[in-house]
Structure formats: C-alpha cells, structure tokens
Design an enzyme around this catalytic site. Structure first.
Site, short mmCIF file in Angstrom:
data_model
loop_
_atom_site.label_atom_id
_atom_site.label_comp_id
_atom_site.label_asym_id
_atom_site.label_seq_id
_atom_site.Cartn_x
_atom_site.Cartn_y
_atom_site.Cartn_z
N GLY A 149 0.83 -1.20 0.00
CA GLY A 149 0.00 0.00 0.00
C GLY A 149 0.86 1.25 0.00
N CYS A 150 0.25 2.36 -0.33
CA CYS A 150 1.00 3.61 -0.45
C CYS A 150 1.50 4.11 0.90
CB CYS A 150 0.16 4.67 -1.16
SG CYS A 150 -1.50 4.89 -0.49
N TYR A 151 0.60 4.21 1.87
CA TYR A 151 1.04 4.64 3.20
C TYR A 151 2.10 3.70 3.78
CZ TYR A 151 -2.89 7.98 3.49
OH TYR A 151 -3.78 9.02 3.30
#
Lengths: 346, 346, 346, 346
Positions: A149-151
């Site tokens: 995921g990005c975070y």
C-alpha cells in the site's frame, strides 16, 4: 530480444492507468493488453486524452488480458484478485497485485479489516509482500506479488533501519501521514469535490485505516515482536504524494549522526531511497512524478524522540512504480528501467 | 455612545491588516490610527486593494498611533513590543500584543528561544497570556495581553479538558500541526514561492519551533506539573488554517463517550469552541475566515490513545480574531462583536 | 556511438533546470557541463534536490561549458546571448537560445521591446526562429536557434492552418492566454508569493507583453501581410501550462468540419501536435509534463468566429521540450527521443 | 423594529447556503425558514458544519417557507421558479429568483436556450432583471426579481459606460471569462473531481453558454440596438471568483483617460463597483468573499482596442450578494447592510 508481454487488469482506474503510462516507456516490455470492466471496447485515450498519439490500446476483457500476457498487473478494488491470481498461476503466468488481497500474511487479520477470510489459502502461500527494498530476494522468486500500500511503503522505509537496530520504544510509535487526492481514486466522492477539498485539510479514518495491519505486520517483522501503532492519515489538497511524519521514541541513548549513518548504510544499494543529509527536510516537491522515496531524520532531544520524514509519490513509489520495480527484480531487468523520470521540482 | 478608539501598530503585515479588516466591522470601536514602518504615508488600500471604498486609513508613525488610541494592538515581529508596551502603560492605555514578547512567563525560556532575556521584567508582571477561553478572568483585568501563537491556540484548546482531567500520560504527547502559508507572513521567501510551495508539502523546524515553550507552559499549567512535548509544524499549500493532530496516550481507563462529554462541558459557555459530535472529523473547511475552533475526538483503542483534531483559522482565532475576542472581554463588549463571520464552506 | 556532448548555460533557472531534467533521459546525448552565474561550484542537486542520485553535475563557468560541449543551450535572461552565440560560432559549435535574443527578425522591433538594437546583426543572419513544426527545414541547417517563447508557441500552432488558408479576418484577432506560475521563473516576486497568488487570478501586461512582436512576426509570415493582434496574458494559480483561447473572426464562409480537416492534415506528420476531435475541448491536464500541444476547434456561428483552444506545458513544449525537439531535428535524432513522457492526467 | 422575515428555497445548494450565511449577519432581516427538497428535516449545520453554533435552522417544505416569509429567495435549478413566483404573488409576497427563469425578457430566447417557453407570461411582466447598479429604480418597485447570472454581472458592469457612450464597435465584442469551481455547484461531476480539476484549466461550452442571451439582452439595451457577442467561459482551479476579460474594439478616437473618467462618473454613486486607477489591474484576490466588482481599464493602442478587466466573487456579487443588494433596494435598507465583509487579500 523478445519483449516481455505485460497486461493490466483494471487499467481505467488511477493505479492501472499510471502503470500503462509508465510501462509504455519501459524498454524491456510491451503492454499487450489492458482491461476495464466499465469501459470495455473503448481506447484508453478516450478516458485519458493524454494517451492520444502515444498508444492505441483498447480495453478488452480481463480473461483475454491473462491469455495474452506473460505478466499480469492487477489494479482492482480489494477482494477481486484471488480468482485472477488462480487463473494466472494455472496458466503459468506471474501476477503483481496492486490491491490489498495479497498483502497480509494472516487470514484472520485480513478478515478483521476486509470482512472475509482468504478464499484460497494456498494461493497466499505462493505470494510475497513486495516491498522492493526489504523483500528483494523473495520477490526475485515470487509468482504472486502483493504490492504494498502507499502509506505502508512510506512508513516501512522510514522505520526500517531504526527499528531493526533496536533503538525504538515500539510501544509508542505514532504515524501521522498526509496523502494527495489521487489516493482516493477516480470515483467521484464528496471528499474529492473540488470546492469542498480545495483550501481544506483534515484527517480521515482516524485510528482505523485499513493500512494499519499491513504496517504492523512489517514493523513486527522488523522488531521481531508484535508492534502496534497509532496511524492517522490526512487528505492533502494536492494531486500527488504522501508525507509520513514518523515519531519513534528512543529507548536507547543513540545520537542522530549514528542514526543517520545507519540509515545511509541500510539503503546504500537502493537507488530509489534517498537518505537526505542531516539538516535537510524531505519534501514532496522533490519526489512527485518519480519513484524516489526521500527520508530525512530529525532528533527532538528534549523528548528523546527520533522524527523521520518519509516522502513518496503515492501513485508511483506507492503503487505503479513499485510494481514496476518489482517486475524489474523478478525478470532481472535493469532496475531503473521504466523509472527514470526525475521529479520536476517546479 | 462613544466608540473605543483603537490603533494598530504594524498594520501592513498580515496580522495587522487582518485586524484592520475585522475591526472595521466591529460596532463598538473605531479604528482611529494605523502604522507601518515601511509604508508610512500610504493608504492601506494601496497595499491591500480590497480596502478601497472601505476605509481611508493611512499609515502614520507608531508614536501617533499610541497617542490617538485607547487600546493599541501591536502586530510586529518578536522583540519590538516592550518599549511600545511601556509607552502605553505610561500613557494609561492598554495593549494587546500579537507577537511573542509577552507570551512566556519565564525570562529564561524567552532567552533560550529568542536570544535575549526580558528587558523590563516589571512590564511582564503586568501582562496576561491571552488564551480567551482559558484565561478569561485574568484577561478582563489585564493592561497588557500577550496574544497566543497560532499553533498554541489550536493545541491548548484541543488538550485542555483531557489534561486537566488527569487522563493523559504526559510523557508521550505528540503534536503534529499543519498550517497554511499566511502563517509565514507577507515577506517573500523561497518557501512561499508559488511554484515551490504549490503541490508540495513538508514539515519545517522539526522538533525545534519557537511555539514549543509556549505550548509547554500552558500544558504544564493544565497538568500542574512540567510537561514536555514533541511538536512538529508542517506547511500546507493553502492560504489559511491550522490543523493540529494531537496524540494523547491515556494512562487511565476512560471511554470516548466520557471524554466527549467532558469536552462539551468544558466549552459549553464558549461559543467559539465547537466540540463536534462523535464520528465527525474536524476540518479546516468549516472554520477558515471565522473565529471558531472545531475539535473532534477519536479513540485508537488498540493503542489506547486519544486523538484530538483541532482546527482554526490561523489569522483569526490564531491571531487577529482572538485579539478582538480578548478586547471584547477587556471592555465588556458583546463577545461575538466583530467576529460574526461564518466560515464559507465552499 | 559517441553521444553528443551538450551543455546548458543558465541551468539554475527553471528553463535550464528543466532542460537538464529532460536531457538526462535522452539516449543520444550526454549532459557534459552546466553553468550558473550565482551557484558556480555547487551541484545542481543542492538547488533542486530531485536530482539527487540522478546526476553529479556541478555548476561551472560558462566559458568551460562552451568549451566542453558540441551543442550549447542557453537559458539566460534576454540580452545576454549574443556574446555566447559569437563564441560558439567561432568555436564551430551550435547554440539553441531559449531567451528572446534570436527570436525577432527585425532589430527595430527588438529595440522597441527590449531597449537596444541587435549588437551583431551578422549573428542574426545565421539564426533561425525555431518553431519546430513550422520551420523544420531551416532548423535542420541552422547553427543558431532562437527558441520560441511559450505564449507564441501555443498561439502560432493554434493559428497556422486557419491563417494560411486565408479564412481569417486578420484585423480582429484576439489572443487571450493563461499561464501557470513557472512562467514567471525562479525569482521571488510579489506576484508569485503563495498567499497572494493562490486563489487569485488576473491578467498582467495587458496589451503590452513582449511576446506580441514575436507572435505578429509569425502570424504575418503565415498571412503574407502585416498582422497586428491584441494579446493579453493572465497568471493562473497553478504550476505549469499555457492555455491560449484564440478568437479568429472568419471572413469567408467555411464550416467547422472543413476547418477541422485542414488542421488535421496540417499536422498529420507532427506527432506532438494533436488536433482533437470536434466536440472535445483541449485541457491543460492532458499536456502538462509532456511535449504535446493539444488544439481544439470551436465555431461560434452566430458571430461567425472560429475559436481555437491551444494548450501546452510552458516549460516543455513552450521551452525546454521544444529546444530538445529542435536539437533532434538538427542532429537527425529520433524525434521522440527525450520527449516520451506522457502527461499524467491526475 | 420588526425585522423582515425572509425565507430561502433551495438552501442546501451553494447559492442558497451562501444567502443563509450572509443573511444571518444582516441587521434588518430574520431568516425565518429554509427549504431543501433533498434534506428536509435536517439542520443546515449537518450539511455545512460551519453553521454550527450560528443557527438552528432546519430545512422544511418550500410551501412552509413561502407561508412564513415576507420575502422569498429562490435558489433552485432553472425551470422551477414560475410556480413559486405565482404562489408568492398570490400571497402578496415578493420574490428574488437566483435562477435563470426571470432573467430573459423574451420567451423565444428563453425557449431557445432552456427548451421551453415561458409558462406564465403575465408573471414575467411583473418581473425585473435585477442588475443592482443599472436597474436600481425598477428594482425598487419590483415584486419579482430575476437576479442576474454570475458571468453577466461581471460583463455588464464592465461594458456599460463604454457601450452607452457609443465608442464600441459592437460587432466584434469578445468576452473571455474565467470562473472558480463553486460556479459549478454542489453536485459531483467529473469536471469538479479534485485530481481532474486541480492543476488543470480549460474553457467549456465554448461559444454556446446559456448566459449568452442574457448578456446580449443587456448589451443591446445599452447600445440601443441588437448586439451579438462571442462569449467563452473557462473553469479556474480555485473556489471562487470570476474574471471577465472584455475586448471592446473602438470605433471612435477616444483616449484612455477620458474613458476612465467616464467609468468613474458612471459608478460614482455605486459603492460596490470600484473603477481602479489607471495602471492598476483588477484581480480576484481583492474581491473574493466580498460584494465588490473591481474594474480596470487598459488600452491596446496599436489595435485600438479597449480591454476591460472585471472581477467579482461569483457567489456574492454574482449571486447571493447581489440578491441581498436588491433586497436592500426593495426595502430601503442601508445599502451596505449584510454586505460589509472586506475581501481578505490573503
């Protein structure tokens, strides 16, 4: 040399379209097929006019994408990737999933956050969490990649050297992240209506975002013990980028210079992770539209807290770019291929 | 009724100009004089054309401002207010200082952050830290007000009920704040050059911002013991507003409903502080251009951390608006006077 | 194959830095040297941290840049390029000037707008106005290129087919252009101070912008008679891009379909100019960060006016990108080399 | 004194909510009732949290709004106001319609642009086009006001003195307008999706926007002969404001000083129209959030074209503010009441 034939399932969404955009400039691959449930039959340039004169690709059915491709990228909402992965494996193909379905190791955790357990646990046994820098060797051999995921990407890279070194009081980690609006995707929502979002700012899903278990899984792996974190994402009124401000209270007496040197050594073979000189502050401006992750280190000595600032482009290093980085690892391509764009800075 | 004659010293900067803008619509006062070192002799409408047809005020010398006014607002860079305060007191006038000179109680702390000790400690004995909601009674009697900083305002209001209740582990408070660019003022800087700032985001003065001692002074007052905090401000690519995301680890077993009720009771007589319903998230959008502070409360139960989101307009509740609120208290004006603007929402 | 050695004089400004950014990914050239008057001795990555890990280039003296390079790009303020061009020619080198010094054919016009006549008219006899699509053949042979201005590029491409066809009443052409803030450059100004510029919009240099004579020179060339235009630029509160809304009153009875076909034919061999389908509207979103110029055509039949919308990225097609396009023509490189980036669309 | 009881039908949309926001601070009126088809039963503060602590108003049925109010503001999509106006007139009440239903004098023109003729022509005979400055005397006596559109407001004020003076070649008027996104309203659309709109810019409805007949009606009234215009609106990636750049080719020999003086005299009794000094340029920054219209005048002498720049806040002077201005005229209230906010400038 024959180019690798790659396909993208879900290429009408932001993640998929960004993959197409980047892969069209990758010297070792040919984007042979793309699909979109909603736009089948239309050229991608009808949806994103920036593709005009650059590609004639037309959205086709996802079964055809699998058939035509050696490697399949999947950029669908969570919960839809298992059957695709199954079909890929059965046909001897590889898959990189940009959704959440293959990120978590635990079916229990997955069920807690996504509402159902793994449908086919054996598939998951074949999958690798594709943190390019930290899981390089497993990625090399993998058939199924759960792309991070990005975070989590920004946070894991920012935490790794300090946690592995054992300096951090892992009971009080605070993760305050801020993301541009592309993270919310192409779908129209109240929270991305321009007059509502512009000149606004707020957190969302405070303390209950679905990326929490993914972050905890990886931080626990680093700490070699269960780690819980407080994670709060915010919506920035900009298009792209994630800044994670990471608060790591220190339990040992270590100075910032030592920490800095440790970070630099940890990433010395990773060109996409740039540990900035002390006194510099990582800023979105210098990573957006590129695959770089910039990390700056700061000490609040009066509370003995290490503050790490970690910045990425959420659509590139946080999604499509890292997926390509993983492909480069899997197929032994030059690691910069497809990822050479330098952040514009202005 | 004769209107109170008010003057503004430093009215060419953002804080001073905002005071003029708001005070021109205050029914109980007359803005009789304004000064600017740099623009003496010019009308304020030459600098800020929005004032055309609204006022003919011309910048004059600051001595004249003191002479003409009953109450003097000072909006100068830190370090210049002591002699002005002295002159005001000698002439029997009151002063509200929007700078940092009268915020800190300790000359030692002041010297540590501002490079010199108090010049005239007796003046400081006459001064009150003007947190409108928390120091209401002292403000009523004060001759010199040290108007709070923008970040501290958002943080102090966000922390107050929980810290006073004794629920917070005050050794691990993390304050992650984000401010619009007007906080950086009118002066041209690299960090406010449009192509550099727009579509960018980053923290600054990480762990070493001058508002730290002010925050710690007030949190210690609440906790009745010394409190240290980790405070990191960030620059938002928008014009106005501060969001402080406040992490308060809990040392006692208290549920969110109880906390919420306590916050509501704490501010039930303070119309400018709005404790949102549980499940709502405070957002800049609904406070900018107004004097409101919106507070939302969230529990991360798996780390037992109370997360408070506190939003204000940095130029209004964080500066000019709170100064007017303090004036209203000092002169027993209707408390909403001059502060009735409702946030536009779009 | 030996790569062409290219140097950039004035690489610390936006135009020069953008050239470096793009040229580092050009397969046929090596950026061998860059200069900056102000930053000599510093690495470009100190000024623009996005270059870290991408290049070790350090700013050196401009004389050294000329010496080391086969082709020299000059990205300096207007008025400084003649002596550099002279030195290049004397040393048998070629030069592409991104400033205004070699754009105008007439010394009289140049003096009227820039305050002095040509210093060395013979140099100008060697130079070619480098409108890549319209002056392709002259560019091929040129030793000195005057690279077009950003506004003129968008306008000339938007006007060309209609004016050449003789349809336009050239006495009433109105050019209403809007540019992002990077057009104003790196220098701090009141008009690019974030709180002043953000959420603002206005024209500037109304009816008297220096690009007017350049536009008129080219439109006159197309019309084969003197053409005067009314040109008004505006500052958009965004980073990049120019939209020119071009009003061409028609003096002949021609329908939109015919016009559209004529435009498509005119640019059928120019991959960077995209004439959109009728009913589409050109939008900055789909050209920024790329070298494309998007053109849409619209008819206001009740006033018999052709409205052309022409969009480019001011830093790329309007400056550095077109300079590279010209280099590709001059050296017979693949015309897409260095210019393959597709606009992100989000 | 009893306050005028006013109601707002359609108060959940942007125009209606802005009316509520401004009217709550109007000293002569009481907002007694608001309606919203979609949100009946909910407090307006649930929809726009900025209203919390400011009003307890709850959306009720529109029939009740008419019943409770002396004056009814209608802020509905076009085509819905006739029956409401009828009910108001029958009950002896007045109505100010912010939609398009009572703007056009000609049923034929209305049908051409809105798809149906006037339903009840007698109602239209009672209505007045409410351009506050130009139709002051008729507004005073009117029972039904068709409140002007946002674009027309900026354009009509910008054109009026020059056209009335007979200087303008009315065959070649070009109107290039740019509007912030609030003009598109509260409804989610592709064109207001943040990642799509932010850092983008484009025209829309090129040469065919519904405000064209309204503009032509008024310009014809000024010119005392039929006038046709070319009008192109654009979408600015900001929240508020309209800038109209107005190109008026001159057919007579008149100098800019004379024109300027004529404009100043034309508006000398209209405090909300500010004709800027020559050499100044009107800018959105100094009108947004206020009811002012700023006009600057420029001469392109080499094409003999007068260029007028006219700026307003589209939600205030272009909608809710002008509606209040009209109410103030109708009820002989102080003309600044409810409209005293000064543009923030930063």
């Amino acid at each position: 040399m024959n180019k690798l034939q790659v396909g993208i399932i879900g290429a009408s969404g932001y993640g998929g379209a960004e993959l197409v955009r980047l892969l069209l400039n990758h010297p070792d691959v040919e984007v042979c097929a793309i699909s979109s449930h909603q736009y089948t039959g239309q050229p991608i340039s009808a949806l994103y006019p920036g593709f005009q004169n650059c590609t004639d690709l037309v959205f086709i059915e996802q079964e055809q994408v699998i058939e035509k491709s050696d490697l399949i990228f999947v950029a669908l909402p969570s919960g839809l990737s298992e059957p695709i992965a199954k079909a890929c494996i059965e046909q001897g193909k590889k898959i990189i999933d940009l959704g959440a379905d293959f990120r978590l190791a635990s079916s229990t955790e997955y069920e807690k956050w996504y509402g159902k357990p793994f449908g086919d646990p054996q598939l998951h046994a074949l999958s690798v969490y594709g943190q390019s820098e930290l899981h390089h060797d497993q990625i090399k051999e993998a058939k199924i990649i759960g792309n991070p995921g990005c975070y989590p990407t920004s946070i894991e890279l920012g935490c790794y050297p300090a946690i592995v070194a054992g300096w951090v009081d892992t009971d009080h980690i605070i993760l305050d992240s801020k993301s541009g609006t592309t993270g919310a995707g192409k779908k129209l929502t109240e929270n991305t209506h321009f007059p509502r979002t512009n000149e606004a700012f707020a957190p969302y899903k405070v303390g209950c975002h679905r990326h929490t278990p993914e972050i905890e899984m990886m931080l626990s792996e680093m700490a070699k013990k269960p780690v819980k974190v407080t994670f709060v994402p915010h919506l920035l009124p900009i298009n792209r980028g994630i800044v994670s401000t990471i608060y790591l209270p220190l339990k040992t007496d270590v100075d910032l210079e030592t920490i800095h040197q440790t970070y630099q050594e940890a990433y010395q073979n990773d060109p996409f992770v740039r540990v900035l000189d002390l006194s510099k502050v990582a800023d979105l401006k210098f990573v957006t539209y590129s695959n770089y992750c910039d990390i700056s280190l700061h000490m609040d000595s009066h509370t003995h807290t290490l503050i790490v600032v970690s910045c990425i482009d959420n659509m590139i290093k946080g999604a499509a770019g890292q997926a390509i980085q993983n492909m480069n690892i899997m197929y032994d391509f030059e690691r910069m291929h497809g990822l050479t764009t330098i952040a514009p800075s202005f």
